[in-house]
Motif scaffolding. Structure first.
Motif, mmCIF file in Angstrom:
data_model
loop_
_atom_site.group_PDB
_atom_site.id
_atom_site.type_symbol
_atom_site.label_atom_id
_atom_site.label_comp_id
_atom_site.label_asym_id
_atom_site.label_seq_id
_atom_site.Cartn_x
_atom_site.Cartn_y
_atom_site.Cartn_z
ATOM 1 N N LYS A 1 -3.135 14.160 -13.894
ATOM 2 C CA LYS A 1 -2.095 15.194 -13.791
ATOM 3 C C LYS A 1 -1.272 14.994 -12.525
ATOM 4 N N GLU A 2 -1.974 14.974 -11.395
ATOM 5 C CA GLU A 2 -1.299 14.761 -10.116
ATOM 6 C C GLU A 2 -2.346 14.390 -9.077
ATOM 7 N N ARG A 3 -2.016 13.404 -8.242
ATOM 8 C CA ARG A 3 -2.974 12.945 -7.236
ATOM 9 C C ARG A 3 -2.232 12.464 -6.003
ATOM 10 N N CYS A 4 -2.613 13.016 -4.861
ATOM 11 C CA CYS A 4 -2.070 12.573 -3.576
ATOM 12 C C CYS A 4 -2.790 11.288 -3.185
ATOM 13 N N LEU A 5 -2.029 10.238 -2.912
ATOM 14 C CA LEU A 5 -2.634 8.924 -2.698
ATOM 15 C C LEU A 5 -3.072 8.702 -1.257
ATOM 16 N N ASP A 6 -4.218 8.095 -1.140
ATOM 17 C CA ASP A 6 -4.717 7.604 0.138
ATOM 18 C C ASP A 6 -3.744 6.535 0.640
ATOM 19 N N GLY A 7 -3.461 6.532 1.938
ATOM 20 C CA GLY A 7 -2.501 5.578 2.494
ATOM 21 C C GLY A 7 -2.866 4.127 2.258
ATOM 22 N N GLU A 8 -4.164 3.839 2.061
ATOM 23 C CA GLU A 8 -4.615 2.461 1.868
ATOM 24 C C GLU A 8 -4.729 2.080 0.393
ATOM 25 N N THR A 9 -4.138 2.889 -0.475
ATOM 26 C CA THR A 9 -4.133 2.566 -1.906
ATOM 27 C C THR A 9 -3.236 1.360 -2.171
ATOM 28 N N LEU B 1 3.627 13.885 4.785
ATOM 29 C CA LEU B 1 4.120 13.398 3.499
ATOM 30 C C LEU B 1 3.014 12.696 2.728
ATOM 31 N N CYS B 2 3.185 12.668 1.428
ATOM 32 C CA CYS B 2 2.226 11.950 0.595
ATOM 33 C C CYS B 2 2.953 11.362 -0.606
ATOM 34 N N LEU B 3 2.533 10.179 -0.998
ATOM 35 C CA LEU B 3 3.025 9.579 -2.233
ATOM 36 C C LEU B 3 2.095 10.036 -3.349
ATOM 37 N N TYR B 4 2.671 10.681 -4.357
ATOM 38 C CA TYR B 4 1.872 11.247 -5.441
ATOM 39 C C TYR B 4 1.944 10.382 -6.695
ATOM 40 N N GLU B 5 0.806 10.254 -7.335
ATOM 41 C CA GLU B 5 0.690 9.636 -8.660
ATOM 42 C C GLU B 5 0.725 10.783 -9.669
ATOM 43 N N ASP C 1 -2.585 -2.496 -7.959
ATOM 44 C CA ASP C 1 -3.840 -2.216 -8.662
ATOM 45 C C ASP C 1 -3.791 -0.855 -9.347
ATOM 46 N N LEU C 2 -3.186 0.124 -8.673
ATOM 47 C CA LEU C 2 -3.103 1.458 -9.260
ATOM 48 C C LEU C 2 -2.145 1.477 -10.444
ATOM 49 N N CYS C 3 -1.062 0.721 -10.351
ATOM 50 C CA CYS C 3 -0.115 0.647 -11.474
ATOM 51 C C CYS C 3 -0.774 0.051 -12.717
ATOM 52 N N GLN C 4 -1.670 -0.881 -12.502
ATOM 53 C CA GLN C 4 -2.393 -1.466 -13.633
ATOM 54 C C GLN C 4 -3.361 -0.454 -14.244
ATOM 55 N N LEU C 5 -3.934 0.405 -13.399
ATOM 56 C CA LEU C 5 -4.858 1.429 -13.882
ATOM 57 C C LEU C 5 -4.120 2.560 -14.588
ATOM 58 N N ASN C 6 -2.933 2.892 -14.099
ATOM 59 C CA ASN C 6 -2.151 3.984 -14.677
ATOM 60 C C ASN C 6 -0.689 3.554 -14.813
ATOM 61 N N GLN D 1 0.833 -1.194 0.000
ATOM 62 C CA GLN D 1 0.000 0.000 0.000
ATOM 63 C C GLN D 1 0.876 1.256 0.000
ATOM 64 N N ALA D 2 0.250 2.391 -0.307
ATOM 65 C CA ALA D 2 0.991 3.656 -0.368
ATOM 66 C C ALA D 2 1.654 3.972 0.971
ATOM 67 N N ALA D 3 0.983 3.651 2.065
ATOM 68 C CA ALA D 3 1.550 3.907 3.394
ATOM 69 C C ALA D 3 2.823 3.089 3.617
ATOM 70 N N ASP D 4 2.876 1.890 3.048
ATOM 71 C CA ASP D 4 4.073 1.047 3.180
ATOM 72 C C ASP D 4 5.268 1.684 2.470
ATOM 73 N N VAL D 5 5.004 2.310 1.336
ATOM 74 C CA VAL D 5 6.073 2.981 0.584
ATOM 75 C C VAL D 5 6.633 4.142 1.408
ATOM 76 N N LEU D 6 5.749 4.907 2.036
ATOM 77 C CA LEU D 6 6.195 6.022 2.876
ATOM 78 C C LEU D 6 7.003 5.514 4.072
ATOM 79 N N ASN D 7 6.547 4.440 4.684
ATOM 80 C CA ASN D 7 7.271 3.873 5.832
ATOM 81 C C ASN D 7 8.678 3.435 5.432
#
Length: 481
Positions: free
Chosen positions: A452-460, A442-446, A464-469, A420-426
Motif C-alpha cells: 500500500k505504502e512504505r517509507c524506504l530506508d535510505g540504504e534501499t 523527507l522520505c522516498l515512498y514505495e 532490486d526493489l523495482c524488480q520486487l515491486n 539507493q533511496a538516499a541518492d534519489v533524495l539527494n
C-alpha cells in the motif's frame, strides 16, 4: 518437617547479588549444572550475531530444537552489559522496514500474520501461553495518575492532534534530562514519599494549566513521579493480553530466540502502548549513556524499572511481596533486552513483509478479475495482471519520481546497481533549491503494486526493489511519523 521446609524453600536473590559484577573466572553463559551438560556445538548459537529475518522465526526455532534438545535455559543478570552479543540484521537490498514505515492497512495485515507466527514460535519451543486474567480496576476518566494510557493520549490529542506519547510522560523525561543525566543513582534513588505524594496532587491540578512549578522540582522526585505514572496505570503498558508472553520470553534457550520473540511481541502491541514503550526505552538508553557518572548501567536500569513496567496497579494487589520480588528479578532481563536491542525490535521482519506483499498481490488479482468480468472481456488473464501497470520507464532502466507536495511534476532517475533511496533524495534536493525541508524529514515512498505504502530506508537499492515491486510508484514527501 521444619528441615524439609528449609530444603524446599525458594531461594530469592539478594539485591547486592543482582548488582554484583561477574567474577573474572565466572562464565555468564555457562548453564547451571556444569559444562558437561551442555552440547559441544551449543556455544555457536550465542556467538552468531547476525539475525536472519528472511526465514520464519518458528522455522529457525524448530531447526534449533532438532539440534539442541538438551540445552537448558539460563538467564544471568549478573553478566556484565558488554557480554550481550552485538546482534545485527542481515542487510537486505530491498531495505529495512521499521515500525511506522507502513500504511495502517498493511500494518493490520502485519499484526494478523505476527499473531500466527508468535503462536507457532512459542508452540515450537514448548512454551504454554496462558492469557493473563483480566483484573477489574476502577480507572479514572480524567487526570494523570491512575488513568488508562488511551485516556491520557485522548486528552492530549484534543490539544495537539497527532500526539503519540502522553504529554506528562514526555515532560517528566525532558525535565530529568534538562537537570542533567550525570546524577548518581538516577532512577534508582527515590524521592521523599510524602513530597512525591504532594507533587502528584499538584500535577493533577496544575499540569495542563501550565502553572506547575517545575523549577522547584527535585530531579529524584521527578524520576519517582515517572516511575509512579507507569506503575499506576490500571492496565499494563505491555497489555493484559501479552504480559504473560513477554514474561515467558525468558524460557527461550538463546538470546537470539528471545529477540525473535520480543520482536514479534512488540509488533503485536497496540500503537499507543508501542510508541510509549519506545519513548521509555530510548530515554533509558540516554540515562545509560551517562553511566560513567550516574552509575546506572544497563543492568541497574533494568532491575530498577522492571517492577514499574510489569507490576501494574491492577495486578500488584493480587500478589505477595515475595512473588513481586521474584517477578521483578525475573523480568529485568526482558527490560534489558528491550533497551539494548530496541533498534532491532522495532523493525518488521522481511518474511512477514513478504507475506503482506503476497496477500496484496492476491487481492489485486481478484480485483482485476472482477473488473474484467464486469467489462465482459473475451480474454481474461489473471496470471500477471500487474504487467499492464508497469511504468514504461522501468523496462528501460529508469524510474519516474514524483513530489506533488513540493510542486515537482516528476523526475526521471536512471536505475543503476548502486542507486539507493538516499541518492534519489539527494538528487531531488540538489535540483530543487526552493524546498525548505531537511533531508532527514523527507522520505522516498514505495506506493502501490504489492504494497500500500512504505517509507524506504535510505540504504534501499532501488533496482532490486523495482524488480520486487515493478508496478510501484515512487513519491517523495515529508516523513509521516
Amino acid at each position: 518437617q521444619t528441615l524439609l521446609r528449609r530444603r524446599n524453600r525458594q531461594h530469592l536473590p539478594d539485591v547486592r547479588d543482582i548488582f554484583r559484577p561477574p567474577e573474572k573466572d565466572e562464565d555468564p553463559q555457562k548453564p547451571a549444572g556444569g559444562s558437561e551438560n551442555r552440547p559441544k556445538d551449543a556455544s555457536t548459537a550465542e556467538t552468531e550475531t547476525e539475525l536472519n529475518v528472511e526465514v520464519a522465526f518458528s522455522e529457525q526455532a524448530l531447526s534449533y530444537w532438532d539440534n539442541h534438545q538438551r540445552l537448558k535455559v539460563t538467564t544471568s543478570l549478573s553478566a556484565s552489559d558488554d557480554k550481550l552479543p552485538n546482534f545485527k540484521l542481515l542487510r537486505d537490498k530491498t531495505g529495512q522496514t521499521r515500525i511506522g514505515d507502513l500504511s495502517p492497512l498493511d500494518m493490520k495485515k502485519v499484526q494478523r500474520l505476527v499473531l500466527v507466527e508468535v503462536t507457532a514460535l512459542f508452540d515450537t519451543a514448548g512454551i504454554d501461553l496462558k492469557a493473563h486474567k483480566a483484573v477489574k480496576v476502577k480507572a479514572k476518566e480524567s487526570g494523570l495518575f491512575g488513568v488508562p494510557l488511551n485516556t491520557l493520549l485522548e486528552q492530549d490529542q484534543k490539544r495537539v492532534p497527532g500526539t503519540k506519547v502522553p504529554f506528562i510522560l514526555q515532560r517528566l523525561m525532558r525535565y530529568i534530562e534538562e537537570e542533567g543525566l550525570d546524577t548518581e543513582g538516577l532512577l534508582r534513588i527515590p524521592g521523599a514519599a510524602t513530597r512525591v505524594k504532594s507533587l502528584c496532587q499538584e500535577l493533577e491540578s496544575a499540569f495542563y494549566d501550565g502553572t506547575f512549578p517545575w523549577k522547584q522540582l527535585k530531579q529524584h522526585d521527578a524520576a519517582s513521579l515517572l516511575k509512579l505514572l507507569i506503575r499506576e496505570l490500571p492496565h499494563p503498558l505491555l497489555t493484559v493480553e501479552h504480559l504473560n508472553a513477554f514474561i515467558a520470553v525468558n524460557k527461550f534457550p538463546t538470546k537470539k530466540q528471545q529477540l525473535h520473540a520480543l520482536n514479534l511481541l512488540v509488533l503485536l502491541l497496540p500503537e499507543t502502548n508501542r510508541d510509549t514503550l519506545k519513548a521509555l526505552v530510548e530515554f533509558f538508553q540516554r540515562v545509560i549513556d551517562h553511566q560513567a557518572k550516574n552509575k546506572m548501567t544497563l543492568n541497574n536500569v533494568s532491575v530498577v524499572m522492571a517492577p514499574n513496567i510489569f507490576m501494574f496497579k491492577g495486578f500488584r494487589s493480587k500478589v505477595t511481596e515475595q512473588q513481586e520480588f521474584y517477578m521483578a528479578t525475573n523480568t529485568a532481563n526482558i527490560v534489558r533486552l528491550l533497551i539494548r536491542y530496541q533498534d532491532l525490535l522495532w523493525t518488521i521482519p522481511k518474511f512477514i513483509l513478504n507475506q503482506v506483499r503476497r496477500q496484496n498481490m492476491e487481492s489485486q488479482r481478484k480485483l482485476n478479475k472482477e473488473k474484467a468480468v464486469r467489462k465482459l472481456l473475451k480474454k481474461i488473464t489473471t496470471d500477471r495482471p500487474h504487467e499492464k501497470t508497469i511504468p514504461e520507464e522501468n523496462s528501460q532502466g529508469f524510474i519516474r519520481v514524483q513530489a506533488p507536495q513540493f510542486s515537482k511534476v516528476s523526475m526521471a532517475v536512471q536505475l543503476t546497481e548502486d542507486l539507493q533511496a538516499a541518492d534519489v533524495l539527494n538528487r531531488f534536493l540538489s535540483q530543487d533549491s526552493l524546498v525548505a525541508v531537511k533531508k532527514e524529514d523527507l522520505c522516498l515512498y514505495e506506493i502501490g503494486g504489492n504494497i500500500k505504502e512504505r517509507c524506504l530506508d535510505g540504504e534501499t537499492f532501488m533496482k532490486d526493489l523495482c524488480q520486487l515491486n515493478p508496478a510501484a510508484e515512487w513519491v517523495i514527501k515529508t516523513v509521516q511519523r
